[in-house]
Design an enzyme around this catalytic site. Structure first.
Site, PDB file in Angstrom:
ATOM      1  N   LYS A 158      -2.980 -12.251   7.438  1.00  0.00           N
ATOM      2  CA  LYS A 158      -4.098 -11.419   6.979  1.00  0.00           C
ATOM      3  C   LYS A 158      -5.272 -11.770   7.891  1.00  0.00           C
ATOM      4  CE  LYS A 158      -6.434  -9.925   2.748  1.00  0.00           C
ATOM      5  NZ  LYS A 158      -6.347  -8.473   2.891  1.00  0.00           N
TER       6      LYS A 158
HETATM    7  N1  PMP Z   1      -1.860  -4.322   3.247  1.00  0.00           N
HETATM    8  C1  PMP Z   1      -3.105  -4.560   3.670  1.00  0.00           C
HETATM    9  C2  PMP Z   1      -3.490  -4.138   5.055  1.00  0.00           C
HETATM   10  C3  PMP Z   1      -4.036  -5.188   2.834  1.00  0.00           C
HETATM   11  O1  PMP Z   1      -5.283  -5.425   3.254  1.00  0.00           O
HETATM   12  C4  PMP Z   1      -3.654  -5.556   1.526  1.00  0.00           C
HETATM   13  C5  PMP Z   1      -4.643  -6.208   0.621  1.00  0.00           C
HETATM   14  N2  PMP Z   1      -4.663  -7.608   0.825  1.00  0.00           N
HETATM   15  C6  PMP Z   1      -2.321  -5.286   1.118  1.00  0.00           C
HETATM   16  C7  PMP Z   1      -1.457  -4.665   2.007  1.00  0.00           C
HETATM   17  C8  PMP Z   1      -1.850  -5.663  -0.245  1.00  0.00           C
HETATM   18  O2  PMP Z   1      -1.779  -7.057  -0.373  1.00  0.00           O
HETATM   19  P1  PMP Z   1      -2.066  -7.787  -1.762  1.00  0.00           P
HETATM   20  O3  PMP Z   1      -1.226  -7.104  -2.776  1.00  0.00           O
HETATM   21  O4  PMP Z   1      -1.623  -9.177  -1.511  1.00  0.00           O
HETATM   22  O5  PMP Z   1      -3.509  -7.646  -2.055  1.00  0.00           O
END
Ligand code: PMP
Length: 299
Positions: A158
Site C-alpha cells: 500500500k
Molecule cells: N485497493 C485499493 C487501491 C485501496 O486503496 C484499498 C483500500 N485500502 C483497497 C483496495 C481495499 O483494501 P482494504 O479492504 O484493506 O481497505
C-alpha cells in the site's frame, strides 16, 4: 460542505512515538517520502471504539514498508497501541485511522539508505455517511489508466506512489460524471476501483479478480469469509471486461467503501441486489463485534 483543511484542525497526531498538537505534526519539504514516494500507509476504521482488524492492517503496513526496502522502527504491538492511543486521545469512537511511514530528509537522492524512517498516525471522525442511501449504489467510469505489472511496481504494497495512478483515474472518472473509476490491469483484465476491490455475482456465485497486481484488501478477504460461511461459492479468477455485462450484481469492498453496490460501469447498468444487500448488512454487523469475535469470523 465546506472543506476543513487537513493541516488546520484541532486534536492530536501521534508522530514518531509521541502525541503532538495537530497543527504541529510537520515534516520537512525535503523529505525523501515527498520527492520519491518512499511512503506507505494504511486506512483503518474504528467502530464503537474498536479498530476493525487492526492486527491485519498493522501487518500490512509493516509488509508494505518491507516491500519498499525499509523497516518501520516500531513493533507491531507498539503500532497497534499507538493507533488505539491516538483514537482515545482525540476522544473518538467512530473514526478513520491513517498510519503513514516514510523516509526522512537526511538524504535527497534516489539512493536513500541513511534516511530515518518516520511513522505518524492521524485519526478523524468518520460517521456512516451513507445511511439508507447506500443501496442506491455508485457509478464507475472505465479508466484509461491501468494497474501495473508486479515487476513494474511493488503492487502488493500500500505504497503512496501507486496512488498516483488512482488519483489520475479517479479525477478522469469524476470529470466524466462518475463517482469512481474501475481500473483494468496491464493485461486488460478487471482489477479494482481506486480505493476498493470489486465483486461480481454470476449465477448466484461471488466472483472477484485474483489480486496478483493490486491490493488483496482486508475487506475483500472479510467479505469472502462471510460468503463462504454462508455456503456461497466464492471464485477468485481472471475476469474480462466483456463478462461484466452478464453480472446480476456488482459491488465494491474496502475499508472506506465497506460493501457498496455498483449501479453502473461505463455504459453498463446493474440493479443493486439481494446478495449485495445481505453481505452489506452482515459486514456492518461484523465490524461491531468484539475484536476476538471478529478475529474468529473475518479471517
Ligand atoms: N485497493 C485499493 C487501491 C485501496 O486503496 C484499498 C483500500 N485500502 C483497497 C483496495 C481495499 O483494501 P482494504 O479492504 O484493506 O481497505
Amino acid at each position: 460542505m465546506a472543506l476543513v483543511p487537513f493541516d488546520d484542525r484541532d486534536g492530536l497526531i501521534w508522530q514518531d512515538g509521541a502525541l503532538v498538537p495537530w497543527r504541529e505534526a510537520k515534516l520537512h519539504v525535503l523529505s525523501h517520502g515527498l520527492h520519491y514516494a518512499s511512503a506507505v500507509f494504511e486506512g483503518e476504521r474504528c467502530y464503537g471504539g474498536n479498530i476493525f482488524r487492526l492486527d491485519a492492517h498493522t501487518a500490512r503496513l509493516i509488509n508494505s514498508a518491507r516491500l519498499l526496502g525499509f523497516t518501520i522502527p516500531f513493533s507491531p504491538a507498539e503500532i497497534d497501541a499507538a493507533c488505539r492511543e491516538v483514537v482515545a486521545a482525540n476522544g473518538l469512537v467512530e473514526a478513520y485511522v491513517r498510519p503513514i511511514a516514510w523516509r526522512g530528509a537526511e538524504q535527497l537522492s534516489v539512493s536513500a539508505q541513511q534516511t530515518r524512517i518516520h511513522l505518524a498516525i492521524a485519526t478523524w471522525p468518520w460517521p456512516n455517511l451513507f445511511g439508507a442511501d447506500r443501496m442506491k449504489g455508485v457509478r464507475l467510469g472505465l479508466s484509461a489508466w491501468k494497474r501495473p505489472h508486479p515487476e513494474t511496481a511493488p503492487t502488493a504494497s500500500k505504497a503512496a506512489g501507486l496512488y498516483m495512478i488512482g488519483t489520475l483515474a479517479k479525477h478522469a472518472a469524476e470529470a466524466a460524471g462518475f463517482e469512481d473509476s474501475l481500473m483494468l490491469d496491464w493485461r486488460g483484465h478487471v482489477a479494482e476501483a481506486t480505493g476498493a476491490n470489486i465483486f461480481f455475482v454470476f449465477d448466484g456465485e461471488l466472483h472477484t479478480p485474483t489480486p496478483d497486481c493490486f491490493l488483496d484488501g482486508i475487506t475483500r478477504r472479510t467479505v469472502m469469509a462471510i460468503a463462504r460461511r454462508r455456503q456461497i461459492k466464492v471464485v477468485e479468477r481472471t475476469i474480462l471486461p466483456e463478462e461484466m455485462g452478464r453480472a446480476a450484481e456488482v459491488f465494491l469492498a474496502g475499508t472506506a467503501a465497506e460493501v457498496t453496490p455498483v449501479r453502473a460501469i461505463g455504459e453498463l447498468s446493474f440493479a443493486p441486489g439481494p446478495l449485495t444487500e445481505s453481505l452489506l448488512r452482515e459486514y456492518e454487523a461484523l465490524v461491531r463485534l468484539p475484536p476476538e469475535e471478529v478475529a474468529r469470523l473475518a479471517a
